[in-house]
Design a protein around this motif. Sequence first.
Motif, PDB file in Angstrom:
ATOM      1  N   UNK A  64      -4.971  16.306 -15.029  1.00 48.73           N
ATOM      2  CA  UNK A  64      -5.518  14.975 -14.967  1.00 48.73           C
ATOM      3  C   UNK A  64      -5.211  14.331 -13.622  1.00 48.73           C
ATOM      4  N   UNK A  65      -6.236  13.804 -12.982  1.00 52.30           N
ATOM      5  CA  UNK A  65      -6.069  13.097 -11.720  1.00 52.30           C
ATOM      6  C   UNK A  65      -6.823  11.787 -11.801  1.00 52.30           C
ATOM      7  N   UNK A  66      -6.131  10.692 -11.547  1.00 49.47           N
ATOM      8  CA  UNK A  66      -6.746   9.387 -11.656  1.00 49.47           C
ATOM      9  C   UNK A  66      -6.511   8.633 -10.364  1.00 49.47           C
ATOM     10  N   UNK A  67      -7.597   8.259  -9.701  1.00 49.04           N
ATOM     11  CA  UNK A  67      -7.463   7.421  -8.518  1.00 49.04           C
ATOM     12  C   UNK A  67      -7.278   5.991  -8.986  1.00 49.04           C
ATOM     13  N   UNK A  68      -6.138   5.390  -8.614  1.00 46.08           N
ATOM     14  CA  UNK A  68      -5.759   4.102  -9.196  1.00 46.08           C
ATOM     15  C   UNK A  68      -5.614   3.039  -8.120  1.00 46.08           C
ATOM     16  N   UNK A  69      -6.749   2.493  -7.721  1.00 52.22           N
ATOM     17  CA  UNK A  69      -6.717   1.456  -6.704  1.00 52.22           C
ATOM     18  C   UNK A  69      -6.220   0.138  -7.263  1.00 52.22           C
ATOM     19  N   UNK A  70      -6.252  -0.041  -8.573  1.00 47.86           N
ATOM     20  CA  UNK A  70      -5.937  -1.332  -9.168  1.00 47.86           C
ATOM     21  C   UNK A  70      -4.503  -1.417  -9.683  1.00 47.86           C
ATOM     22  N   UNK A  71      -3.654  -0.440  -9.387  1.00 45.76           N
ATOM     23  CA  UNK A  71      -2.262  -0.507  -9.827  1.00 45.76           C
ATOM     24  C   UNK A  71      -1.523  -1.599  -9.066  1.00 45.76           C
ATOM     25  N   UNK A  72      -1.758  -1.684  -7.755  1.00 44.98           N
ATOM     26  CA  UNK A  72      -1.114  -2.680  -6.913  1.00 44.98           C
ATOM     27  C   UNK A  72      -2.001  -3.911  -6.754  1.00 44.98           C
ATOM     28  N   UNK A  73      -1.371  -5.055  -6.670  1.00 43.57           N
ATOM     29  CA  UNK A  73      -2.091  -6.285  -6.372  1.00 43.57           C
ATOM     30  C   UNK A  73      -2.203  -6.448  -4.851  1.00 43.57           C
ATOM     31  N   UNK A  74      -3.378  -6.820  -4.383  1.00 47.44           N
ATOM     32  CA  UNK A  74      -3.597  -7.081  -2.965  1.00 47.44           C
ATOM     33  C   UNK A  74      -3.074  -5.951  -2.079  1.00 47.44           C
ATOM     34  N   UNK A  99       2.354 -14.272   0.640  1.00 50.09           N
ATOM     35  CA  UNK A  99       1.254 -13.316   0.519  1.00 50.09           C
ATOM     36  C   UNK A  99       1.051 -12.973  -0.947  1.00 50.09           C
ATOM     37  N   UNK A 100      -0.159 -13.131  -1.490  1.00 59.85           N
ATOM     38  CA  UNK A 100      -0.401 -12.855  -2.916  1.00 59.85           C
ATOM     39  C   UNK A 100      -0.018 -11.428  -3.304  1.00 59.85           C
ATOM     40  N   UNK A 101       0.670 -11.286  -4.430  1.00 60.26           N
ATOM     41  CA  UNK A 101       1.036  -9.989  -4.978  1.00 60.26           C
ATOM     42  C   UNK A 101       2.338  -9.417  -4.466  1.00 60.26           C
ATOM     43  N   UNK A 102       2.889 -10.014  -3.402  1.00 61.34           N
ATOM     44  CA  UNK A 102       4.068  -9.443  -2.757  1.00 61.34           C
ATOM     45  C   UNK A 102       5.171 -10.482  -2.594  1.00 61.34           C
ATOM     46  N   UNK A 103       6.407 -10.019  -2.649  1.00 62.30           N
ATOM     47  CA  UNK A 103       7.539 -10.829  -2.224  1.00 62.30           C
ATOM     48  C   UNK A 103       8.051 -10.265  -0.912  1.00 62.30           C
ATOM     49  N   UNK A 104       8.810 -11.054  -0.172  1.00 62.21           N
ATOM     50  CA  UNK A 104       9.233 -10.609   1.154  1.00 62.21           C
ATOM     51  C   UNK A 104      10.591 -11.169   1.507  1.00 62.21           C
ATOM     52  N   UNK A 105      11.236 -10.489   2.471  1.00 66.75           N
ATOM     53  CA  UNK A 105      12.516 -10.926   3.031  1.00 66.75           C
ATOM     54  C   UNK A 105      12.508 -10.635   4.522  1.00 66.75           C
ATOM     55  N   UNK A 106      13.356 -11.337   5.248  1.00 67.27           N
ATOM     56  CA  UNK A 106      13.460 -11.110   6.677  1.00 67.27           C
ATOM     57  C   UNK A 106      12.226 -11.590   7.417  1.00 67.27           C
ATOM     58  N   UNK A 107      12.039 -11.044   8.611  1.00 71.46           N
ATOM     59  CA  UNK A 107      10.901 -11.443   9.443  1.00 71.46           C
ATOM     60  C   UNK A 107       9.666 -10.626   9.070  1.00 71.46           C
ATOM     61  N   UNK A 108       8.717 -11.274   8.426  1.00 70.91           N
ATOM     62  CA  UNK A 108       7.467 -10.634   8.008  1.00 70.91           C
ATOM     63  C   UNK A 108       6.306 -11.491   8.508  1.00 70.91           C
ATOM     64  N   UNK A 109       5.314 -10.862   9.147  1.00 76.16           N
ATOM     65  CA  UNK A 109       4.189 -11.619   9.691  1.00 76.16           C
ATOM     66  C   UNK A 109       2.865 -11.088   9.165  1.00 76.16           C
ATOM     67  N   UNK A 110       1.945 -12.030   8.958  1.00 75.47           N
ATOM     68  CA  UNK A 110       0.589 -11.729   8.521  1.00 75.47           C
ATOM     69  C   UNK A 110      -0.256 -11.481   9.768  1.00 75.47           C
TER      70      UNK A 110
END
Length: 385
Positions: free
Chosen positions: A13-23, A50-61
Motif C-alpha cells: 500500500x502506498x498513499x500520497x498524503x499531501x493533506x497530513x500537514x497543515x500549510x 504562520x498558520x499550522x506551525x509553531x516556532x522558536x528563535x529567529x524565523x522569517x517568512x
Amino acid sequence: MKLAIIFITCIFRSIASADILQNPDFELPISNLPTNSTSPFVLLNENNTIPGWTFQGEVQYVTAGANVSLPRNGHAIMLGQDGKINQTFTANGDLIQYLLTFTLSLASRNCKANVSLVVSAPDSSAEFSFTQKFGKEAWEVYGHQLGTWGNGESVNLILQSQVTDTDPNSTCWPVVDTLFLKTLGPLAQNSDNLLPNGGFELGPAFLDSSGEGVLLISEPSLVESALQQWTIMGTVKYINSKNYFIPEGKAAIEIVSGVSAGIQTAKTLSDGSNYNLEFMLGDANDSCSGELLVGVGAGSSAQNFSLQSNGSGAVKKYSMTFKGGPSPTQITFLSYKTTQREDGVFCGPVIDGVVLRASHGHKSNLQPILIALFFLAILQMSELL
C-alpha cells in the motif's frame, strides 16, 4: 509448499498524503503580513505567526523575488539563529511508514553553505546541507523517512537550523519550502524477484515544483531508509521517468556523489545454492557523459561493470551468478568514479531493474542421479530386447 509460501505475492500500500500537514508549502500567509514592505523577509513574532506551525528563535517568512529563488515562486520559511519550526500530526490507522520530501535552499544565491538543517521526529533525526552541486536549480529536494507510526500516535515534526560556522554573522541560513508526506504500508516480496523493491518504485514522493529528482543522503539502516529495503552510502538521487531517462518502470537510482557512493541491501539465501543477479546500468539523459563504472558485490562475489555514455539516455543489462552464504547476503552497487557535467553538476550511473532469482545451477546435485537413472533405463531396455 515452503517455496509456495515464500513466493506468495502480497499487496503493498502506498498513499500520497499531501493533506497530513497543515500549510506544508507556507502559502497560507502569516498574520499581519506587511503590504508595503520591499524586503522579501518578515520576522515572525507574537504578532506575526504562520498558520499550522509553531516556532522558536529567529524565523522569517520569505517571499520569492530578485534575490530569493523558491520552487513555487511563492513563500517559504528561513530558519535563522536558533530557528525552529514544528508541527504535530496524528498517525491514524495501522502502522505505516512516513516519508518526507522537502526543498532546501539558501537565503542568498551568492552565499556559501555554512549551516545545516536538522529534521527530526520521534526516534529519528537527520542533518541536511549543501555540500556539492547536484542540480541546476537554486534549491535541492531531499527525501527522508521520519518513522513508522499508527493507532492515533501523536508525531511532532521539527525542522531547525544548526550552525557549522563559528561566526553567526557570516552564516547563510537555510530556507525550507514545499514539504510533502507520503505513507507506505507493509513491504512484501513478489513471486518474480527475491529482492523487495528491486525496481526502486517505492521511495519518497517527487515534487511537481522540481525537475531535479530527490536526493537521498547516507543511511545505513534498511529499516530507516527512505528507499525501501536499501541502505544509502554517500548521496544518491531518486529520479523519475517524467524528468529523466529511466531504464524500467517509473523510478530509478542515480549515484551522484562519486567514489564509494551507492546502495546496498541484504537477503537471507540458501547456503551454497546458486543465484543469478540481473540489473540495468544506464545514464539518466542528463548530459552525464564518459565512462560510468560500477562495482557490484553479491556475497563473496564481486565484478565491475561499465557503460560508455554520451549522456543522452543509454542502458545495458547485466547479470552475474554467485552462491548464497550462511548469513544474510549483502548485495551492493558502488560507483567507482566521480563524474561531473560540463556545468559542474555532479552526476553518475543509473541503477534499475535489480532482480534476484534462484539459479538452475542450484539443482546441479541432481544431475548424477538423473544420469544414473538414464543409463539404468537403457540397461533395462537392452535386457528386454
